[in-house]
Design a protein around this motif. Structure first.
Motif, PDB file in Angstrom:
ATOM      1  N   TRP A   1      13.816   0.394  -0.402  1.00  0.00           N
ATOM      2  CA  TRP A   1      13.945   1.337  -1.520  1.00  0.00           C
ATOM      3  C   TRP A   1      15.351   1.913  -1.632  1.00  0.00           C
ATOM      4  O   TRP A   1      15.856   2.124  -2.725  1.00  0.00           O
ATOM      5  CB  TRP A   1      12.927   2.481  -1.379  1.00  0.00           C
ATOM      6  CG  TRP A   1      11.509   2.023  -1.513  1.00  0.00           C
ATOM      7  CD1 TRP A   1      10.631   1.781  -0.498  1.00  0.00           C
ATOM      8  CD2 TRP A   1      10.808   1.726  -2.724  1.00  0.00           C
ATOM      9  NE1 TRP A   1       9.432   1.355  -1.016  1.00  0.00           N
ATOM     10  CE2 TRP A   1       9.500   1.323  -2.371  1.00  0.00           C
ATOM     11  CE3 TRP A   1      11.155   1.777  -4.077  1.00  0.00           C
ATOM     12  CZ2 TRP A   1       8.548   0.957  -3.306  1.00  0.00           C
ATOM     13  CZ3 TRP A   1      10.205   1.417  -5.022  1.00  0.00           C
ATOM     14  CH2 TRP A   1       8.915   1.017  -4.631  1.00  0.00           C
TER      15      TRP A   1
ATOM     16  N   SER B   1       0.824  -1.212   0.000  1.00  0.00           N
ATOM     17  CA  SER B   1       0.000   0.000   0.000  1.00  0.00           C
ATOM     18  C   SER B   1       0.861   1.266   0.000  1.00  0.00           C
ATOM     19  O   SER B   1       1.786   1.382   0.796  1.00  0.00           O
ATOM     20  CB  SER B   1      -0.901  -0.009   1.232  1.00  0.00           C
ATOM     21  OG  SER B   1      -1.367   1.292   1.454  1.00  0.00           O
ATOM     22  N   PRO B   2       0.530   2.196  -0.894  1.00  0.00           N
ATOM     23  CA  PRO B   2       1.300   3.443  -0.945  1.00  0.00           C
ATOM     24  C   PRO B   2       1.216   4.222   0.372  1.00  0.00           C
ATOM     25  O   PRO B   2       2.052   5.060   0.648  1.00  0.00           O
ATOM     26  CB  PRO B   2       0.627   4.243  -2.068  1.00  0.00           C
ATOM     27  CG  PRO B   2      -0.244   3.285  -2.780  1.00  0.00           C
ATOM     28  CD  PRO B   2      -0.543   2.143  -1.873  1.00  0.00           C
ATOM     29  N   ASN B   3       0.191   3.932   1.183  1.00  0.00           N
ATOM     30  CA  ASN B   3       0.029   4.681   2.434  1.00  0.00           C
ATOM     31  C   ASN B   3       0.747   4.039   3.620  1.00  0.00           C
ATOM     32  O   ASN B   3       0.717   4.554   4.726  1.00  0.00           O
ATOM     33  CB  ASN B   3      -1.464   4.799   2.782  1.00  0.00           C
ATOM     34  CG  ASN B   3      -2.215   5.463   1.650  1.00  0.00           C
ATOM     35  OD1 ASN B   3      -1.687   6.364   1.007  1.00  0.00           O
ATOM     36  ND2 ASN B   3      -3.437   5.007   1.388  1.00  0.00           N
TER      37      ASN B   3
ATOM     38  N   GLU C   1      12.990   9.483  -5.713  1.00  0.00           N
ATOM     39  CA  GLU C   1      13.370   9.985  -4.385  1.00  0.00           C
ATOM     40  C   GLU C   1      14.681   9.371  -3.885  1.00  0.00           C
ATOM     41  O   GLU C   1      15.460  10.026  -3.218  1.00  0.00           O
ATOM     42  CB  GLU C   1      12.272   9.667  -3.356  1.00  0.00           C
ATOM     43  CG  GLU C   1      11.149  10.678  -3.360  1.00  0.00           C
ATOM     44  CD  GLU C   1       9.945  10.213  -2.533  1.00  0.00           C
ATOM     45  OE1 GLU C   1       8.859  10.759  -2.761  1.00  0.00           O
ATOM     46  OE2 GLU C   1      10.087   9.286  -1.691  1.00  0.00           O
TER      47      GLU C   1
ATOM     48  N   ASN D   1       0.149   0.845  -8.765  1.00  0.00           N
ATOM     49  CA  ASN D   1       1.048   1.673  -7.957  1.00  0.00           C
ATOM     50  C   ASN D   1       2.181   2.287  -8.773  1.00  0.00           C
ATOM     51  O   ASN D   1       3.130   2.815  -8.206  1.00  0.00           O
ATOM     52  CB  ASN D   1       1.660   0.835  -6.830  1.00  0.00           C
ATOM     53  CG  ASN D   1       0.704   0.669  -5.669  1.00  0.00           C
ATOM     54  OD1 ASN D   1      -0.169   1.509  -5.455  1.00  0.00           O
ATOM     55  ND2 ASN D   1       0.862  -0.404  -4.919  1.00  0.00           N
TER      56      ASN D   1
ATOM     57  N   PRO E   1       2.665   5.083 -10.415  1.00  0.00           N
ATOM     58  CA  PRO E   1       3.097   6.436 -10.080  1.00  0.00           C
ATOM     59  C   PRO E   1       3.880   6.488  -8.764  1.00  0.00           C
ATOM     60  O   PRO E   1       4.879   7.187  -8.642  1.00  0.00           O
ATOM     61  CB  PRO E   1       1.777   7.215  -9.955  1.00  0.00           C
ATOM     62  CG  PRO E   1       0.789   6.414 -10.744  1.00  0.00           C
ATOM     63  CD  PRO E   1       1.208   4.981 -10.597  1.00  0.00           C
ATOM     64  N   LYS E   2       3.432   5.707  -7.811  1.00  0.00           N
ATOM     65  CA  LYS E   2       4.106   5.693  -6.510  1.00  0.00           C
ATOM     66  C   LYS E   2       5.499   5.068  -6.640  1.00  0.00           C
ATOM     67  O   LYS E   2       6.479   5.529  -6.048  1.00  0.00           O
ATOM     68  CB  LYS E   2       3.241   4.885  -5.536  1.00  0.00           C
ATOM     69  CG  LYS E   2       3.822   4.765  -4.178  1.00  0.00           C
ATOM     70  CD  LYS E   2       3.798   3.312  -3.722  1.00  0.00           C
ATOM     71  CE  LYS E   2       4.692   3.117  -2.513  1.00  0.00           C
ATOM     72  NZ  LYS E   2       4.847   1.720  -2.187  1.00  0.00           N
ATOM     73  N   ILE E   3       5.593   4.027  -7.437  1.00  0.00           N
ATOM     74  CA  ILE E   3       6.870   3.330  -7.597  1.00  0.00           C
ATOM     75  C   ILE E   3       7.899   4.237  -8.283  1.00  0.00           C
ATOM     76  O   ILE E   3       9.032   4.365  -7.834  1.00  0.00           O
ATOM     77  CB  ILE E   3       6.653   2.011  -8.383  1.00  0.00           C
ATOM     78  CG1 ILE E   3       5.901   1.012  -7.503  1.00  0.00           C
ATOM     79  CG2 ILE E   3       7.983   1.428  -8.877  1.00  0.00           C
ATOM     80  CD1 ILE E   3       5.370  -0.214  -8.252  1.00  0.00           C
TER      81      ILE E   3
ATOM     82  N   SER F   1       7.740   1.061   5.183  1.00  0.00           N
ATOM     83  CA  SER F   1       7.771   0.165   4.036  1.00  0.00           C
ATOM     84  C   SER F   1       8.649  -1.037   4.342  1.00  0.00           C
ATOM     85  O   SER F   1       9.689  -0.918   4.983  1.00  0.00           O
ATOM     86  CB  SER F   1       8.332   0.920   2.834  1.00  0.00           C
ATOM     87  OG  SER F   1       8.456   0.041   1.744  1.00  0.00           O
TER      88      SER F   1
ATOM     89  N   LYS G   1       7.886   7.466  -8.422  1.00  0.00           N
ATOM     90  CA  LYS G   1       8.191   8.593  -7.519  1.00  0.00           C
ATOM     91  C   LYS G   1       9.232   8.171  -6.483  1.00  0.00           C
ATOM     92  O   LYS G   1      10.228   8.852  -6.251  1.00  0.00           O
ATOM     93  CB  LYS G   1       6.891   9.031  -6.831  1.00  0.00           C
ATOM     94  CG  LYS G   1       7.018  10.185  -5.886  1.00  0.00           C
ATOM     95  CD  LYS G   1       5.640  10.753  -5.534  1.00  0.00           C
ATOM     96  CE  LYS G   1       5.717  11.714  -4.372  1.00  0.00           C
ATOM     97  NZ  LYS G   1       5.459  11.094  -3.066  1.00  0.00           N
ATOM     98  N   LYS G   2       8.994   7.011  -5.899  1.00  0.00           N
ATOM     99  CA  LYS G   2       9.892   6.483  -4.863  1.00  0.00           C
ATOM    100  C   LYS G   2      11.303   6.265  -5.424  1.00  0.00           C
ATOM    101  O   LYS G   2      12.302   6.590  -4.783  1.00  0.00           O
ATOM    102  CB  LYS G   2       9.314   5.152  -4.439  1.00  0.00           C
ATOM    103  CG  LYS G   2       9.141   4.750  -3.023  1.00  0.00           C
ATOM    104  CD  LYS G   2       9.010   5.669  -1.967  1.00  0.00           C
ATOM    105  CE  LYS G   2       9.503   5.078  -0.668  1.00  0.00           C
ATOM    106  NZ  LYS G   2       9.011   5.768   0.486  1.00  0.00           N
TER     107      LYS G   2
END
Ligand code: SAH
Length: 247
Positions: free
Chosen positions: A157, A147-149, A184, A174, A176-178, A153, A180-181
């Motif tokens: 990462w 879950s992105p929330n 980061e 997911n 977009p979240k992946i 984690s 982005k991460k």
């Protein structure tokens, strides 16, 4: 009391089934299967073989895992040869370990028949080797389903800064979240990335882009699909060989 074969069905192309899997499927009294196992495989079974569908979509169980475990167990009490047929490899995000443990605790014999995992074979059919001399010395297979929330984690990462290959399964929603991460933790937006849908089947489709462009490019891609992040993606330009049945 019967024996349960926790069997990998391979990624889609029926010919990627192992000889051992084909043998137990031919001898099966009952086959308990998921959505990701190509249903054409069921045609290999003997007359009178029963089929039990315990649908599982994109990592989300339609039937809770506890119920699936119980279905397998109950069938093992009734039948001699029970095949539990799972997409790809049963121990790669297939929860095959949990099913085996459930049977072991109840004194049911089982065997594991590994399968060709989509994590390696879908990239291969897309002309992407997961390792390549001078390009990637390792690859990881990571769940994209977390879950992105989630506050803490379980995914390391920080270790993903290297150029090596990362394959995310169950990660399309997911994406977009992946991406982005990954940015980061230090990957460039121009880092190569591909999404492979229905890999190894006639409907295989592949989109190639970068961490910055892949979200848009992959927005209409059907599941099941996996994400490959790595410089090896660029090898597809030279190694693309499988066309599926393009319109
Ligand atoms: N045990 C399976 C993986 C189960 S998790 C294996 O070893 O292949 C389910 C995820 O696998 C899907 O969400 C998708 O990311 C991936 N997947 C399975 N079959 C696929 C295929 N033919 N093409 C692309 N991805 C696939």
């Amino acid at each position: 009391m019967g024996n349960v074969y926790l069997t990998g069905a391979g990624p889609g192309d029926v010919e990627l089934l192992t000889l051992k899997a084909a043998r137990v499927i031919k001898e099966a009294d009952v086959i308990i299967y998921d959505r990701l196992a190509n249903p054409d495989i069921l045609e290999m079974s003997k007359d009178g073989c029963e089929f039990v569908y315990v649908g599982k979509e994109d990592g989300r169980h339609i039937m809770p895992q506890d119920d699936i475990n119980e279905v397998i167990y109950q069938n093992a009490l009734k039948h001699e040869n029970v095949v539990r047929l799972k997409g790809g490899d049963p121990f790669v995000f297939g929860r095959g370990g949990e099913e085996a443990a459930y049977l072991q605790e109840r004194g049911i014999g089982f065997e594991i028949i590994p399968g060709i995992t989509s994590a390696i074979s879908a990239p291969a059919y897309a002309g992407i080797p997961v390792t390549h001399r001078g390009v990637a010395v390792s690859f990881r297979v990571v769940t994209g389903h977390e879950s992105p929330n989630k506050k803490v984690s379980q995914i390391p990462w920080e270790n993903f800064r290297t150029d090596d290959t990362i394959v995310f399964l169950m990660g399309l929603h997911n994406l977009p979240k992946i991406t982005k991460k990954l940015k980061e933790v230090g990957k460039e937006g121009s880092f190569p990335c591909a999404v492979i849908s229905k890999g190894t089947t006639k409907e295989q489709s592949v989109v190639v882009g970068t961490l910055d462009t892949i979200i848009d490019l992959a927005k209409d891609v059907p599941t099941p699909a996996l994400i490959v992040v790595g410089k090896v993606v660029e090898l597809r330009k030279q190694l693309e060989w499988f066309k599926g049945e393009e319109a």
